[in-house]
Design a protein around this motif. Structure first.
Motif, PDB file in Angstrom:
ATOM      1  N   GLY A 186     -24.705  57.422  37.606  1.00 25.13           N
ATOM      2  CA  GLY A 186     -24.003  56.219  37.718  1.00 25.13           C
ATOM      3  C   GLY A 186     -23.349  56.888  39.710  1.00 25.13           C
ATOM      4  O   GLY A 186     -24.345  56.777  40.190  1.00 25.13           O
ATOM      5  N   GLY A 187     -22.357  56.744  39.830  1.00 24.46           N
ATOM      6  CA  GLY A 187     -21.928  57.048  41.346  1.00 24.46           C
ATOM      7  C   GLY A 187     -21.291  56.286  41.650  1.00 24.46           C
ATOM      8  O   GLY A 187     -21.011  55.144  41.287  1.00 24.46           O
ATOM      9  N   PHE A 188     -21.020  56.683  43.061  1.00 23.30           N
ATOM     10  CA  PHE A 188     -19.984  55.163  43.145  1.00 23.30           C
ATOM     11  C   PHE A 188     -20.431  55.578  45.589  1.00 23.30           C
ATOM     12  O   PHE A 188     -20.624  56.575  45.953  1.00 23.30           O
ATOM     13  CB  PHE A 188     -18.845  55.926  43.948  1.00 23.30           C
ATOM     14  CG  PHE A 188     -17.537  56.419  45.086  1.00 23.30           C
ATOM     15  CD1 PHE A 188     -16.897  56.384  46.107  1.00 23.30           C
ATOM     16  CD2 PHE A 188     -17.811  54.268  45.076  1.00 23.30           C
ATOM     17  CE1 PHE A 188     -15.935  56.012  46.599  1.00 23.30           C
ATOM     18  CE2 PHE A 188     -16.514  54.251  46.317  1.00 23.30           C
ATOM     19  CZ  PHE A 188     -15.854  54.991  46.657  1.00 23.30           C
ATOM     20  N   MET A 189     -20.574  54.780  45.507  1.00 26.18           N
ATOM     21  CA  MET A 189     -20.988  54.463  46.945  1.00 26.18           C
ATOM     22  C   MET A 189     -19.889  53.222  47.474  1.00 26.18           C
ATOM     23  O   MET A 189     -19.563  52.134  47.108  1.00 26.18           O
ATOM     24  CB  MET A 189     -22.733  53.591  46.877  1.00 26.18           C
ATOM     25  CG  MET A 189     -23.162  53.450  48.287  1.00 26.18           C
ATOM     26  SD  MET A 189     -24.985  52.630  48.658  1.00 26.18           S
ATOM     27  CE  MET A 189     -25.426  54.379  48.380  1.00 26.18           C
ATOM     28  N   ALA A 206     -16.518  48.442  47.199  1.00 29.38           N
ATOM     29  CA  ALA A 206     -17.530  49.353  46.518  1.00 29.38           C
ATOM     30  C   ALA A 206     -17.713  48.816  45.521  1.00 29.38           C
ATOM     31  O   ALA A 206     -17.474  47.837  44.590  1.00 29.38           O
ATOM     32  CB  ALA A 206     -15.786  50.257  45.751  1.00 29.38           C
ATOM     33  N   ALA A 207     -18.673  49.246  44.787  1.00 29.21           N
ATOM     34  CA  ALA A 207     -19.315  49.015  44.115  1.00 29.21           C
ATOM     35  C   ALA A 207     -20.148  49.581  42.199  1.00 29.21           C
ATOM     36  O   ALA A 207     -20.168  50.927  43.378  1.00 29.21           O
ATOM     37  CB  ALA A 207     -20.910  47.969  44.387  1.00 29.21           C
ATOM     38  N   ASP A 208     -20.529  49.681  41.591  1.00 29.49           N
ATOM     39  CA  ASP A 208     -21.221  50.147  40.609  1.00 29.49           C
ATOM     40  C   ASP A 208     -22.039  50.496  41.019  1.00 29.49           C
ATOM     41  O   ASP A 208     -22.852  49.735  41.811  1.00 29.49           O
ATOM     42  CB  ASP A 208     -21.012  49.750  38.979  1.00 29.49           C
ATOM     43  CG  ASP A 208     -21.385  48.753  39.040  1.00 29.49           C
ATOM     44  OD1 ASP A 208     -21.363  47.226  37.874  1.00 29.49           O
ATOM     45  OD2 ASP A 208     -22.408  47.831  39.714  1.00 29.49           O
ATOM     46  N   SER A 209     -22.979  51.396  39.802  1.00 26.61           N
ATOM     47  CA  SER A 209     -24.597  51.291  40.788  1.00 26.61           C
ATOM     48  C   SER A 209     -25.216  50.688  40.882  1.00 26.61           C
ATOM     49  O   SER A 209     -25.355  50.836  41.309  1.00 26.61           O
ATOM     50  CB  SER A 209     -25.356  52.844  39.840  1.00 26.61           C
ATOM     51  OG  SER A 209     -25.132  52.082  38.689  1.00 26.61           O
ATOM     52  N   ALA A 210     -25.286  48.973  40.032  1.00 28.05           N
ATOM     53  CA  ALA A 210     -26.496  48.319  40.390  1.00 28.05           C
ATOM     54  C   ALA A 210     -26.202  47.797  41.471  1.00 28.05           C
ATOM     55  O   ALA A 210     -27.056  47.245  41.860  1.00 28.05           O
ATOM     56  CB  ALA A 210     -25.838  47.089  38.732  1.00 28.05           C
ATOM     57  N   ALA A 268     -16.108  52.925  42.230  1.00 29.30           N
ATOM     58  CA  ALA A 268     -16.158  52.520  42.248  1.00 29.30           C
ATOM     59  C   ALA A 268     -15.844  51.014  41.574  1.00 29.30           C
ATOM     60  O   ALA A 268     -16.340  49.744  41.933  1.00 29.30           O
ATOM     61  CB  ALA A 268     -17.688  52.521  42.061  1.00 29.30           C
ATOM     62  N   GLN A 269     -15.183  49.978  40.815  1.00 31.51           N
ATOM     63  CA  GLN A 269     -14.883  49.414  40.163  1.00 31.51           C
ATOM     64  C   GLN A 269     -12.965  48.993  41.245  1.00 31.51           C
ATOM     65  O   GLN A 269     -12.764  48.120  40.394  1.00 31.51           O
ATOM     66  CB  GLN A 269     -14.253  50.418  38.399  1.00 31.51           C
ATOM     67  CG  GLN A 269     -15.447  50.722  37.687  1.00 31.51           C
ATOM     68  CD  GLN A 269     -16.546  49.917  37.871  1.00 31.51           C
ATOM     69  OE1 GLN A 269     -16.757  48.775  37.852  1.00 31.51           O
ATOM     70  NE2 GLN A 269     -17.227  50.490  38.124  1.00 31.51           N
ATOM     71  N   ILE A 270     -12.547  49.721  41.461  1.00 37.71           N
ATOM     72  CA  ILE A 270     -10.906  50.031  42.206  1.00 37.71           C
ATOM     73  C   ILE A 270     -11.917  48.673  43.659  1.00 37.71           C
ATOM     74  O   ILE A 270     -12.485  49.060  43.808  1.00 37.71           O
ATOM     75  CB  ILE A 270     -11.154  50.415  42.713  1.00 37.71           C
ATOM     76  CG1 ILE A 270     -10.461  52.033  41.615  1.00 37.71           C
ATOM     77  CG2 ILE A 270      -9.273  51.100  44.116  1.00 37.71           C
ATOM     78  CD1 ILE A 270      -9.432  51.697  40.559  1.00 37.71           C
ATOM     79  N   THR A 271     -10.571  47.868  43.374  1.00 40.66           N
ATOM     80  CA  THR A 271     -10.416  46.710  44.523  1.00 40.66           C
ATOM     81  C   THR A 271     -10.071  48.028  45.891  1.00 40.66           C
ATOM     82  O   THR A 271      -9.069  47.627  45.914  1.00 40.66           O
ATOM     83  CB  THR A 271      -9.917  45.789  44.451  1.00 40.66           C
ATOM     84  OG1 THR A 271     -10.167  45.025  43.133  1.00 40.66           O
ATOM     85  CG2 THR A 271      -9.914  44.543  45.219  1.00 40.66           C
ATOM     86  N   PRO A 272     -11.257  47.150  46.849  1.00 39.05           N
ATOM     87  CA  PRO A 272     -10.902  48.336  48.253  1.00 39.05           C
ATOM     88  C   PRO A 272      -9.284  48.023  48.962  1.00 39.05           C
ATOM     89  O   PRO A 272      -9.521  46.440  48.775  1.00 39.05           O
ATOM     90  CB  PRO A 272     -12.107  47.562  48.666  1.00 39.05           C
ATOM     91  CG  PRO A 272     -13.169  47.176  48.037  1.00 39.05           C
ATOM     92  CD  PRO A 272     -12.574  46.492  47.006  1.00 39.05           C
TER      93      PRO A 272
END
Length: 717
Positions: free
Chosen positions: A20-23, A35-39, A177-181
């Motif tokens: 998973g993780g946050f990029m 911000a996005a999920d792993s995919a 990663a699910q939060i709206t920037p």
């Protein structure tokens, strides 16, 4: 040997996918932050999104920060991540710093030059860290079902203030990663900085000290060939013919090819191609003037009297001021050509393929290397990738792309991956030099010792405009004329650390000392009086910050004990503005065995907020040592277009035991950072020369100083 089968982008992709993780991607061209999920992160890593920098946080709490600008020893690979980490509020021990490759869609100004990296990216990097921090807070608040305003961060944790609950950034990465920037974030107050302004070790210290393959010279790719190139031995010659029979017969040699007045030997090892290069039989013919140093000295005299000078700035009535002057002071100062001499000689790897070009190596301008390669091969820039290695020095030499294009040319000709390597002799005799320049100054004083007139003519050899017409004392003198003349020469020149000001500052500051002495005024007070005139009655535009310059002058005077008499100690003053920063220096000289010896330099620096105390002090000390070494020892001369100095046995460099103590002080004014890599060098020569004058009564007007030693010591017992 270093192998780079996996690209930096592949690392980003794998790091994002691991558990998973946050990029977080940042687009410096606008306010958009993704911000996005792993995919989605994997898609981003593949280049579908066009951000300008990345911050990734893995579930184990490791924060990976990319540094996009080339690292040439200026510490940017440490400073950039410090800025991000400060606003992110992460524990520095959990930060991993990675060098980003060239990406013109994601990054602005991937350049190491002009001391502009930090000023350009300061706000952008802060917003990057602050945005990620806010998203992590919101993720935690959502998890706890509380307001984000009830949460704070500390060393990689989000903490609920009331309950003292805490979650690590790693634990929050996937949810964040699910939060709206957020489109607008609050930056820290400077008084709350914990990391910025502290002392942080350079992130590459350990690999450098343990000999890890960080530099371009270390790069190796299985199956690549090596090449060395014979260039014209003198400026003004071109290739007529060559015989490579003997070279091709030597062990390990794959081919010998020629292009653009050059002959390249290609083989399986550097030693084999060097030996083969030595047996090439080449005939050269004259293409242009074969100029010697004696020719240049004659040219300088002619150009100083030339009626064709280009006026750079004019205020008041200069002719009238000098006509009515109570006293006129006139002096000339001259500097020689200088090679850059980075410890790591020029080198670059290129692999020209049908589907594109791969470049790997040390360059200060990767986008320019990409663009010039594309132009050379008539392909789209997008087909050229550039991976950056650390550089073993540059000082402006690696702003050019000549050595990069040589690797491209050779690879294209032999249809193989090739690494071109220059020898020290290649670099010193076929490189790009600091221009040789001569200046003539004149000052007019009234009966009260006020400077009422000032003229400067700068004449250079391939120097362009060898003046900085809007720098101090412009704006402080009612009648002023600054003009210039340039001679076009076959000798190649280019930016050399603190271009033009690296010598101009010495000449200007030495001359101002002459004027102060003639006016019967203290050198520091004379400069402060000029600044006051620029503030209260400016003569034309004032393009420098008077208060900032005044502050470093007063700080340097205070720390050096300028007004305190010390037996046997002579002090010399110098101050200069360049790259938006201000540096004042005081040289401290004592006489030992009848010779003046520089034992200390005090430096007062205003570069705004200091990012890293360690890196900043190293930059100041390094600039001072560089400025001192070249002012005192460096000299490159020519005979019929050929450099007379080809290696360190004939080109004098400063030695370790000649380096004085350096006492550095920063002005703490809280303004946004300004340049730092270059501003400490320009004032150095003046502080030394003015201190030597105090000790001996004799002026040093030409560089290198060591060549004036005999004249300097005449009459001194």
């Amino acid at each position: 040997m270093q192998k780079t089968d996996n690209s930096r982008r592949d690392f980003l992709k794998s790091a994002a996918l691991a558990g998973g993780g946050f990029m977080l991607s940042f687009n410096w061209f606008g306010k958009e932050v993704l911000a996005a999920d792993s995919a989605v992160a994997a898609t981003t890593a593949a280049g579908d999104f066009a951000p300008n920098a990345y911050l990734s946080i893995s579930p184990d709490g490791i924060v990976s920060i990319f540094s996009p600008n080339p690292e040439v020893g200026q510490g940017i690979k440490t400073a950039f991540p410090i800025i991000v980490a400060e606003e992110l509020d992460v524990d520095w021990a959990n930060v991993k710093v990675l060098q980003a490759p060239l990406d013109t869609k994601k990054f602005e100004r991937q350049v190491a030059g002009g001391s502009g990296s930090i000023p350009h990216s300061w706000q952008r990097l802060r917003k990057a860290g602050a945005t990620a921090r806010q998203m992590l807070i919101e993720a935690a608040a959502k998890k706890w079902n509380v307001s984000a305003a009830e949460c704070k961060t500390e060393k990689g944790y989000v903490i609920h203030i009331t309950s003292n609950k805490r979650l690590s950034y790693g634990e929050l990465a996937t949810d964040a990663a699910q939060i709206t920037p957020p489109t607008d974030v609050k930056l820290k107050d400077i008084k709350d900085f914990k990391l910025i302004g502290s002392t942080v070790k350079n992130v590459d210290n350990k690999p450098i000290l343990t000999g890890q393959p960080l530099f371009g010279i270390d790069f190796y790719r299985e199956g690549m060939l090596f090449s060395m190139i014979q260039r014209p031995p003198a400026f003004g010659l071109k290739l007529k013919s060559f015989d490579a029979t003997a070279a091709k017969a030597m062990p390990g040699i794959v081919d010998v090819v020629s292009f653009k007045n050059k002959v390249a030997v290609v083989g399986k090892s550097t030693w084999e191609v060097k030996k083969a290069k030595d047996v090439l039989k080449i005939e050269w013919e004259k293409e242009g003037n074969l100029e010697s140093t004696d020719d240049h000295n004659k040219l300088f005299k002619e150009l100083l009297d030339s009626p064709k000078a280009e006026v750079r700035r004019k205020e008041g009535n200069v002719e009238e001021a000098f006509k009515n002057a109570a006293k006129i002071i006139e002096s000339e100062y001259q500097c020689p050509f200088l090679p850059h001499n980075p410890m790591e000689p020029m080198n670059f790897f290129a692999h020209v393929r049908e589907d594109g070009v791969e470049l790997v190596g040390p360059t200060q301008t990767p986008a320019n290397a990409q663009g010039q390669t594309a132009k050379l091969l008539n392909i789209a820039p997008e087909k050229v990738t550039v991976e950056l290695t650390r550089m073993g020095g540059g000082f402006g030499r690696r702003l050019g792309t000549d050595y990069v294009l040589e690797a491209v040319e050779v690879s294209n000709l032999v249809k193989a991956p090739v690494k071109v390597i220059w020898t020290r002799e290649d670099d010193m005799t076929g490189g790009s030099y600091r221009p040789a320049v001569r200046y003539r100054f004149r000052a007019a004083l009234d009966k009260q010792g006020n400077m009422i007139g000032y003229t400067l003519r700068g004449v250079g050899i391939n120097a362009g405009n060898p003046t900085r017409e809007n720098n101090f004392p412009s704006g402080a003198v009612p009648n002023l004329l600054i003009d210039s003349v340039d001679h076009k020469s076959p000798i190649t020149t280019g930016p050399w650390r603190a271009p033009i000001t690296n010598f101009l500052a010495f000449a200007e500051q030495s001359f101002l000392d002459e004027v102060a002495s003639a006016a019967g005024k203290d050198a520091v007070q004379f400069r402060l009086e000029l600044l006051e005139k620029a503030k209260t009655a400016p003569a034309g535009p004032v393009r420098y910050d008077i208060d900032r310059m005044k502050a470093v002058i007063e700080l340097a005077a205070e720390k050096s004990g300028w007004n305190k008499k010390r037996k046997g100690v002579s002090l010399g003053f110098s101050v200069y503005f360049s790259h938006a920063s201000y540096v004042a220096q005081v040289g401290e000289v004592v006489m030992k065995k009848g010779k003046p010896v520089l034992q200390k330099i005090y430096a007062a620096v205003d570069c705004g907020v200091v990012i890293n105390q360690s890196g900043a002090r190293n930059q100041i000390i390094g600039g001072i040592v560089d400025g001192m070494g070249h002012a005192m020892y460096g000299n490159l001369t020519f005979s019929e277009g050929k450099p007379n100095q080809s290696n360190f046995n004939t080109f004098r460099l400063i030695k370790m035991n000649e380096i004085p103590a350096v006492d550095v002080h920063f002005v703490d004014n809280g303004i946004d950072p300004t340049g730092l890599g270059e501003p400490a060098l320009p004032p150095t020569g003046g502080s030394i020369a003015n201190a030597i004058f105090k000790a001996t009564g004799k002026r040093l007007k030409n560089q290198p100083f060591i060549e004036q030693e005999e004249k300097l010591l005449e009459g001194i017992s």
